[in-house]
Design a protein around this motif. Structure first.
Motif, PDB file in Angstrom:
ATOM      1  N   ARG A  93      -1.027   0.380   2.905  1.00 47.65           N
ATOM      2  CA  ARG A  93      -2.221   1.141   3.275  1.00 47.65           C
ATOM      3  C   ARG A  93      -1.918   2.060   4.445  1.00 47.65           C
ATOM      4  NH1 ARG A  93      -6.298  -3.569   2.525  1.00 47.65           N
ATOM      5  NH2 ARG A  93      -6.421  -3.682   4.731  1.00 47.65           N
ATOM      6  N   GLU A 121      -7.741   5.437   5.142  1.00 47.61           N
ATOM      7  CA  GLU A 121      -9.150   5.038   5.173  1.00 47.61           C
ATOM      8  C   GLU A 121      -9.460   4.521   6.578  1.00 47.61           C
ATOM      9  OE1 GLU A 121     -11.530   5.136   2.973  1.00 47.61           O
ATOM     10  OE2 GLU A 121     -10.446   5.709   1.168  1.00 47.61           O
ATOM     11  N   PRO A 122     -10.616   4.880   7.153  1.00 48.52           N
ATOM     12  CA  PRO A 122     -10.927   4.356   8.483  1.00 48.52           C
ATOM     13  C   PRO A 122     -11.003   2.828   8.461  1.00 48.52           C
ATOM     14  CG  PRO A 122     -12.811   5.506   7.539  1.00 48.52           C
ATOM     15  CD  PRO A 122     -11.668   5.734   6.614  1.00 48.52           C
ATOM     16  N   ASP A 123     -10.507   2.210   9.499  1.00 46.22           N
ATOM     17  CA  ASP A 123     -10.470   0.751   9.562  1.00 46.22           C
ATOM     18  C   ASP A 123     -10.782   0.346  10.994  1.00 46.22           C
ATOM     19  OD1 ASP A 123      -8.472  -1.692   8.030  1.00 46.22           O
ATOM     20  OD2 ASP A 123      -9.416  -1.926   9.971  1.00 46.22           O
ATOM     21  N   MET A 124     -11.801  -0.500  11.150  1.00 45.90           N
ATOM     22  CA  MET A 124     -12.263  -0.837  12.491  1.00 45.90           C
ATOM     23  C   MET A 124     -11.173  -1.496  13.323  1.00 45.90           C
ATOM     24  SD  MET A 124     -16.090  -2.240  12.946  1.00 45.90           S
ATOM     25  CE  MET A 124     -15.636  -3.851  13.479  1.00 45.90           C
ATOM     26  N   LEU A 125     -10.395  -2.393  12.685  1.00 47.34           N
ATOM     27  CA  LEU A 125      -9.352  -3.105  13.412  1.00 47.34           C
ATOM     28  C   LEU A 125      -8.293  -2.115  13.911  1.00 47.34           C
ATOM     29  CD1 LEU A 125      -8.229  -5.868  14.224  1.00 47.34           C
ATOM     30  CD2 LEU A 125      -6.981  -5.871  12.069  1.00 47.34           C
ATOM     31  N   GLN A 128      -3.768  -2.025  -2.585  1.00 49.27           N
ATOM     32  CA  GLN A 128      -2.492  -1.908  -1.887  1.00 49.27           C
ATOM     33  C   GLN A 128      -2.376  -2.939  -0.774  1.00 49.27           C
ATOM     34  OE1 GLN A 128      -1.640   2.031  -0.702  1.00 49.27           O
ATOM     35  NE2 GLN A 128      -1.692   2.792  -2.793  1.00 49.27           N
ATOM     36  N   ARG A 172     -14.805  -3.171   1.467  1.00 48.69           N
ATOM     37  CA  ARG A 172     -13.911  -2.082   1.072  1.00 48.69           C
ATOM     38  C   ARG A 172     -13.959  -1.839  -0.431  1.00 48.69           C
ATOM     39  NH1 ARG A 172      -9.575  -0.452   4.092  1.00 48.69           N
ATOM     40  NH2 ARG A 172      -8.315  -0.413   2.214  1.00 48.69           N
ATOM     41  N   ALA A 173     -14.012  -2.938  -1.198  1.00 49.95           N
ATOM     42  CA  ALA A 173     -14.014  -2.786  -2.654  1.00 49.95           C
ATOM     43  C   ALA A 173     -15.347  -2.233  -3.149  1.00 49.95           C
ATOM     44  CB  ALA A 173     -13.711  -4.129  -3.319  1.00 49.95           C
ATOM     45  N   ASP A 199     -18.473   3.108  -4.359  1.00 51.16           N
ATOM     46  CA  ASP A 199     -17.562   4.069  -3.742  1.00 51.16           C
ATOM     47  C   ASP A 199     -16.418   3.293  -3.081  1.00 51.16           C
ATOM     48  OD1 ASP A 199     -16.543   6.367  -2.827  1.00 51.16           O
ATOM     49  OD2 ASP A 199     -18.081   6.752  -1.314  1.00 51.16           O
ATOM     50  N   SER A 200     -15.571   2.654  -3.909  1.00 50.88           N
ATOM     51  CA  SER A 200     -14.490   1.827  -3.357  1.00 50.88           C
ATOM     52  C   SER A 200     -13.514   2.680  -2.561  1.00 50.88           C
ATOM     53  CB  SER A 200     -13.702   1.136  -4.477  1.00 50.88           C
ATOM     54  OG  SER A 200     -14.537   0.384  -5.281  1.00 50.88           O
ATOM     55  N   VAL A 201     -12.868   2.048  -1.590  1.00 55.53           N
ATOM     56  CA  VAL A 201     -11.809   2.763  -0.872  1.00 55.53           C
ATOM     57  C   VAL A 201     -10.660   3.014  -1.842  1.00 55.53           C
ATOM     58  CG1 VAL A 201     -12.370   1.920   1.415  1.00 55.53           C
ATOM     59  CG2 VAL A 201     -10.858   0.602  -0.042  1.00 55.53           C
ATOM     60  N   ARG A 202      -9.866   4.052  -1.563  1.00 51.49           N
ATOM     61  CA  ARG A 202      -8.824   4.431  -2.513  1.00 51.49           C
ATOM     62  C   ARG A 202      -7.686   3.413  -2.559  1.00 51.49           C
ATOM     63  NH1 ARG A 202      -6.807   8.121   0.214  1.00 51.49           N
ATOM     64  NH2 ARG A 202      -8.473   8.296   1.692  1.00 51.49           N
ATOM     65  N   ASP A 203      -7.472   2.710  -1.434  1.00 48.54           N
ATOM     66  CA  ASP A 203      -6.278   1.865  -1.352  1.00 48.54           C
ATOM     67  C   ASP A 203      -6.615   0.386  -1.543  1.00 48.54           C
ATOM     68  OD1 ASP A 203      -7.697   1.555   0.930  1.00 48.54           O
ATOM     69  OD2 ASP A 203      -6.165   2.269   2.296  1.00 48.54           O
ATOM     70  N   VAL A 204      -7.616   0.110  -2.394  1.00 49.50           N
ATOM     71  CA  VAL A 204      -8.099  -1.274  -2.493  1.00 49.50           C
ATOM     72  C   VAL A 204      -7.030  -2.211  -3.055  1.00 49.50           C
ATOM     73  CG1 VAL A 204      -9.152  -1.236  -4.784  1.00 49.50           C
ATOM     74  CG2 VAL A 204     -10.201  -2.555  -2.983  1.00 49.50           C
ATOM     75  N   ARG A 250     -18.148   2.139   3.983  1.00 52.37           N
ATOM     76  CA  ARG A 250     -18.405   3.477   4.522  1.00 52.37           C
ATOM     77  C   ARG A 250     -19.650   3.506   5.393  1.00 52.37           C
ATOM     78  NH1 ARG A 250     -14.438   5.953   1.989  1.00 52.37           N
ATOM     79  NH2 ARG A 250     -14.067   5.389  -0.180  1.00 52.37           N
ATOM     80  N   PRO A 257      -1.509  -4.487   2.883  1.00 51.84           N
ATOM     81  CA  PRO A 257      -1.850  -3.885   4.176  1.00 51.84           C
ATOM     82  C   PRO A 257      -0.811  -2.898   4.696  1.00 51.84           C
ATOM     83  CG  PRO A 257      -2.414  -6.191   4.172  1.00 51.84           C
ATOM     84  CD  PRO A 257      -1.761  -5.921   2.852  1.00 51.84           C
TER      85      PRO A 257
END
Lengths: 317, 242
Positions: free
Chosen positions: B19, B26-30, B14, A86-87, B7-12, A92, B16
């Motif tokens: 988020r 942000e898409p999250d598999m879980l 924050q 993620r970081a 290209d880090s996720v925006r909520d890195v 993606r 859980p």
């Protein structure tokens, strides 16, 4: 490693008391700072509560036995890699991340099963465990070829490989150690020593810290903190010698160096990655610690070195 | 050598829980896996417990963006509309949910963000921003917005007035609007009851409508809202469509 064995195992029981007493002492020191010296300790208390939680969960998992320990380490590795992905933005690319997840699960399976050519039950498949990175890298390199893509792929391949080999496989050694006859000693020692060394580095740095250790990488770390932590790490194997009674002086010195230097190098390695990406923490999963990866960074580096050092001198079983 | 762009996720940075409060998430598999699993369980329960029936499901078969508009008297309504969609559409279907109700307490937040994939919609203040967020979402092809234009659950089972915001969203734009009527959800789980009851629920999906050539002034917007309300009511049981 089974619950009924853990209950009667002197090493496991000793660590239970050692960790409990350490937490009580730590809490006492924090309480003294807060209520007697009136220092600002709110952030330290947050970190401290999380330590209690980590210790509790860790003990329950190790107590439950070999399989829960390996499964737990695998989940931790998956989550730590997810934070890294993620970081770094690898998140993606779902193909790459899924390939790495699959490879991390394979590391867990290699630690769980025994060698199909007549390995003893519950000993792990060491040959395959050590070979997983070769297969994982082959799989990761296959992905851009299958998708017929080249642009930007070197970056993704590199991120996936460092993510798997460093976070997935190297940290996975902690789980593989559960296959050892001396599992309680090895696992409890390495986790406790890595944690205590971290706290020592913080404390010595806070009290004596003057000279920046690596200004460009992690501005808050100091030489004083690092040397203090190394001192603690060198003494600790002698104090906790009951964890590995068969170790000679040379092995105890190596253990101290691996935890004292390796642990801090692990910390700095993750800092290099964070610094380049431009984030302060990998995530905000554990209050007061940052992400899972920020917590296990020294174990990731030290656990495999410790396991292979031990494996060089003694049979791993 | 140039620096690699990350290209880090925006909520890195924050926690859980925070988020989940973010939108777009942000898409999250879980989260996706839990949502799919939850959807399967909910579909099963609806069929067994409420004899859930869908009429006109083919009207939802499109790869274009859609706005689904329906009457609202129960939390079950959202689950019914989601159950009418193909599973693969689940992660691009966003029911608009009141941000003051669903995005404050943590258990509701979990339900809204993980299970339902809700979009926080400001009922007071910030309506304009919420509508422009809706438009932005609809810009991605294949997005499905689920909107209850009454703005709240009906306490009588009657269909209330539609707010004009729905008109503002679709007037003068090439967006397909699918009117739906949900019958039986008021009997199954009315507002204020703790648990749903085993009553039959029937969902009627109308044919898609389009308001591309309508004006965007206040009168037209209110007219569209009123028209949509009539269309929804016409799908209902009182008009003998069943």
């Amino acid at each position: 490693m089974l619950p009924q064995i853990a209950l009667h195992d002197p090493v496991f029981r000793a660590y239970f008391w050692i960790v409990l007493i350490s937490l009580v002492i730590g809490g006492g020191v924090l309480g003294f700072l807060r209520f007697v010296l009136k220092n600002e300790t709110a952030s330290m208390f947050k970190t401290y509560w999380s330590w209690i939680l980590i210790a509790g969960i860790g003990f329950i998992v190790v107590f439950l036995g070999r399989i829960p320990t390996i499964v737990g380490v695998t989940f931790l590795a998956i989550y730590a890699f997810k934070e890294f992905a993620r970081a770094s933005g690898l998140h993606r690319d779902s193909w790459m991340t899924n390939a790495v997840y699959a490879a991390i699960v394979t590391v867990g399976i290699a630690s769980l099963v025994s060698d199909p050519r007549g390995g003893e039950q519950g000993t792990g498949w060491y040959g395959f465990f050590v070979a997983v990175p070769a297969f994982a890298i082959a799989l990761i390199l296959l992905i851009p070829i299958l998708r017929n893509r080249a642009r930007g792929e070197l970056q993704r391949i590199s991120l996936a490989i460092i993510g798997f080999v460093y976070i997935g496989w190297m940290f996975g050694h902690l789980g593989f150690m559960a296959n050892s006859r001396n599992a309680y000693g090895f696992i409890c020692y390495i986790i406790f020593a890595a944690g205590l060394t971290d706290v020592a580095a913080f404390t010595f740095g806070k009290i004596f810290g003057r000279h920046a250790l690596r200004r460009e990488i992690s501005p808050n770390k100091t030489w004083e903190g690092a040397l203090g932590a190394l001192g603690v790490a060198m003494v600790l194997p002698w104090v906790l010698r009951f964890s590995f009674p068969f170790f000679g002086a040379w092995q105890l010195i190596l253990t101290g160096l691996i935890v004292g230097i390796g642990g801090q190098l692990g910390d700095l390695s993750i800092s290099v990655i964070k610094r380049d990406i431009g984030t302060k923490d990998m995530a905000a999963t554990i209050p007061g610690h940052g992400g899972i990866l920020d917590r296990i960074d020294s174990l990731v580096y030290a656990a495999p070195l410790f396991m292979h050092m031990t494996g060089y001198y003694y049979p791993l079983r | 050598m140039k620096k690699w762009p990350y290209d880090s996720v925006r909520d890195v940075d924050q926690a859980p829980v925070d988020r989940l409060r973010q939108f777009p998430r942000e898409p999250d598999m879980l989260v996706s896996a839990l949502r799919s699993l939850g959807a399967l369980i909910i579909r099963g329960l609806l069929h067994v417990y409420n004899h859930f029936e869908i009429i006109g499901q083919q009207n939802l078969r499109t790869n274009r963006s859609l706005v689904i508009v329906a009457n609202h008297c129960s939390h079950i309504d959202t689950l019914c509309l989601l159950a009418a969609l193909p599973l693969r559409k689940l992660h691009s279907a966003f029911p608009a949910a009141a941000s003051d109700y669903f995005f404050q307490s943590v258990p509701r937040l979990w339900t809204a963000a993980i299970l339902v994939n809700a979009m926080p919609f400001a009922r007071q203040g910030g309506i304009r921003q919420s509508l422009s967020l809706c438009r932005e979402l609809l810009g991605h092809p294949g997005t499905i917005l689920i909107i209850f234009p009454e703005g709240t659950r009906s306490v009588t089972g009657e269909v209330g007035e539609f707010k004009s915001g729905i008109g503002a969203l679709v007037a003068g734009r090439d967006i397909a609007v699918v009117p739906c009527f949900i019958n039986g959800s008021f009997q199954a789980w009315p507002k204020g009851k703790r648990f749903p009851r085993p009553r039959k629920i029937r969902l009627t999906v109308g044919t898609p409508r389009n308001y591309r050539d309508r004006g965007t002034d206040k009168i037209d917007i209110c007219a569209i809202a009123a028209e949509l309300r009539d269309t929804v009511i016409e799908l209902g049981p009182a008009n003998g469509s069943h």
